[in-house]
Design a protein around this motif. Structure first.
Motif, short mmCIF file in Angstrom:
data_model
loop_
_atom_site.label_atom_id
_atom_site.label_comp_id
_atom_site.label_asym_id
_atom_site.label_seq_id
_atom_site.Cartn_x
_atom_site.Cartn_y
_atom_site.Cartn_z
N GLN A 12 0.77 -1.25 -0.11
CA GLN A 12 0.16 -0.10 0.07
C GLN A 12 0.95 1.25 0.02
OE1 GLN A 12 -3.19 -0.20 -0.70
NE2 GLN A 12 -3.51 2.12 -0.48
N THR A 13 2.02 1.27 0.66
CA THR A 13 2.90 2.47 0.27
C THR A 13 3.57 2.57 -0.70
OG1 THR A 13 3.47 1.90 3.10
CG2 THR A 13 4.93 3.48 1.81
N ILE A 14 3.85 1.58 -1.21
CA ILE A 14 4.44 1.76 -2.73
C ILE A 14 3.42 2.18 -3.57
CG2 ILE A 14 5.39 0.35 -4.71
CD1 ILE A 14 6.96 -1.53 -2.43
N TRP A 15 2.23 1.51 -3.65
CA TRP A 15 1.11 2.32 -4.44
C TRP A 15 0.76 3.68 -4.11
CZ3 TRP A 15 -1.91 0.88 -8.36
CH2 TRP A 15 -1.84 -0.22 -9.01
N GLY A 16 0.83 3.98 -3.11
CA GLY A 16 0.51 5.35 -2.40
C GLY A 16 1.53 6.29 -3.18
N LEU A 17 3.01 6.02 -3.01
CA LEU A 17 3.78 6.70 -3.61
C LEU A 17 4.07 6.83 -4.99
CD1 LEU A 17 6.81 5.71 -1.07
CD2 LEU A 17 5.29 7.72 -1.08
N VAL A 18 3.70 5.56 -5.59
CA VAL A 18 3.57 5.75 -7.22
C VAL A 18 2.54 6.53 -7.56
CG1 VAL A 18 3.11 4.28 -9.26
CG2 VAL A 18 4.85 3.48 -7.58
N CYS A 19 1.06 6.41 -6.99
CA CYS A 19 0.05 7.23 -7.36
C CYS A 19 0.38 8.66 -7.10
CB CYS A 19 -1.13 6.69 -6.50
SG CYS A 19 -1.54 5.17 -7.02
N SER A 20 0.99 9.16 -5.93
CA SER A 20 1.48 10.51 -5.81
C SER A 20 2.27 11.15 -6.78
CB SER A 20 2.10 10.35 -4.13
OG SER A 20 1.30 10.23 -3.35
N PHE A 21 3.19 10.03 -7.27
CA PHE A 21 4.06 10.75 -8.30
C PHE A 21 3.54 10.86 -9.56
CE2 PHE A 21 7.28 9.78 -11.56
CZ PHE A 21 8.11 10.56 -11.15
N THR A 22 2.70 10.00 -9.92
CA THR A 22 1.79 9.98 -11.14
C THR A 22 0.94 11.27 -11.05
OG1 THR A 22 1.97 7.73 -11.39
CG2 THR A 22 0.40 8.93 -12.67
N PHE A 23 -0.01 11.34 -9.84
CA PHE A 23 -0.61 12.55 -9.50
C PHE A 23 0.09 13.92 -9.63
CE2 PHE A 23 -3.33 15.23 -6.83
CZ PHE A 23 -4.58 15.00 -7.45
N ALA A 24 1.30 13.87 -9.30
CA ALA A 24 2.21 15.13 -9.46
C ALA A 24 2.45 15.41 -10.92
CB ALA A 24 3.45 14.93 -8.65
N ILE A 25 2.75 14.53 -11.52
CA ILE A 25 2.91 14.51 -12.92
C ILE A 25 1.79 15.07 -13.74
CG2 ILE A 25 3.55 13.31 -15.35
CD1 ILE A 25 5.48 11.80 -13.44
N VAL A 26 0.54 14.54 -13.42
CA VAL A 26 -0.45 15.01 -14.23
C VAL A 26 -1.11 16.16 -13.89
CG1 VAL A 26 -3.18 14.25 -14.34
CG2 VAL A 26 -1.38 12.64 -14.64
N MET A 27 -0.75 16.46 -12.37
CA MET A 27 -1.17 17.90 -12.01
C MET A 27 -0.22 19.03 -12.77
SD MET A 27 -1.48 19.06 -8.17
CE MET A 27 0.20 18.81 -7.70
N ASN A 28 0.98 18.61 -12.79
CA ASN A 28 1.89 19.50 -13.58
C ASN A 28 1.49 19.94 -14.86
OD1 ASN A 28 4.10 21.33 -13.72
ND2 ASN A 28 5.58 19.58 -13.83
N ILE A 29 1.18 18.69 -15.41
CA ILE A 29 0.76 18.98 -17.04
C ILE A 29 -0.36 19.77 -17.19
CG2 ILE A 29 -0.10 17.52 -18.86
CD1 ILE A 29 1.86 15.32 -18.13
N VAL A 30 -1.37 19.31 -16.19
CA VAL A 30 -2.66 20.14 -16.16
C VAL A 30 -2.44 21.71 -15.80
CG1 VAL A 30 -4.89 20.20 -15.00
CG2 VAL A 30 -4.14 18.20 -15.85
N ILE A 31 -1.61 21.81 -14.72
CA ILE A 31 -1.34 23.41 -14.73
C ILE A 31 -0.76 24.08 -15.53
CG2 ILE A 31 0.00 24.74 -13.05
CD1 ILE A 31 -0.62 22.82 -10.77
N GLN A 32 0.07 23.45 -16.43
CA GLN A 32 0.87 23.96 -17.42
C GLN A 32 0.02 24.26 -18.72
OE1 GLN A 32 4.68 22.25 -18.19
NE2 GLN A 32 5.57 22.71 -16.28
N LEU A 33 -1.04 23.37 -18.76
CA LEU A 33 -2.02 23.83 -19.96
C LEU A 33 -2.64 25.20 -19.80
CD1 LEU A 33 -3.53 20.43 -20.57
CD2 LEU A 33 -1.49 21.42 -21.98
#
Length: 119
Positions: free
Chosen positions: A98-119
């Motif tokens: 669960q910790t690994i899934w949480g960290l991977v999802c956090s990293f993915t969420f950060a990347i998607v959030m960065n892409i959305v913010i830059q649009l």
């Protein structure tokens, strides 16, 4: 790594309804797991500090962990399988997964959030 992939594929083959339920819940509750980090966590952290890096980190971490909670039933079944194979406790296997899934999802969420913010 191959052990985990094999266990996930066997669990998902046997219990395909778990992934369907997770997808439906993710779609229905999109504004909870995507909105809470932005509006609630972001504003709470912004009251404590004005550092945008810390705010961004907290938003992505909370969004990733909220997203990963939808996969708890799948991770629990995989943790049971891995615990029996490795002769460890189910709790330690589950916490690790669960910790690994949480960290991977956090990293993915950060990347998607960065892409959305830059649009």
């Amino acid at each position: 790594m191959n052990l985990y992939i094999q266990n996930y594929s066997s669990v998902l083959k046997r219990n395909f309804m778990l992934i369907i339920m997770a997808i439906v819940l993710l779609a229905v509750t999109f504004f909870i797991w995507a909105g809470v980090p932005f509006f609630i966590i972001g504003s709470l952290v912004a009251e404590l500090t004005s550092n945008p890096v810390i705010i961004y980190f907290c938003i992505s971490l909370s969004g990733g962990f909220l997203f990963s909670f939808y996969f708890v039933p799948i991770n629990l079944k995989v943790a049971k399988n891995i615990a029996s194979i490795k002769h460890k406790s189910v709790t330690s296997s589950f916490v690790r997964l669960q910790t690994i899934w949480g960290l991977v999802c956090s990293f993915t969420f950060a990347i998607v959030m960065n892409i959305v913010i830059q649009l």
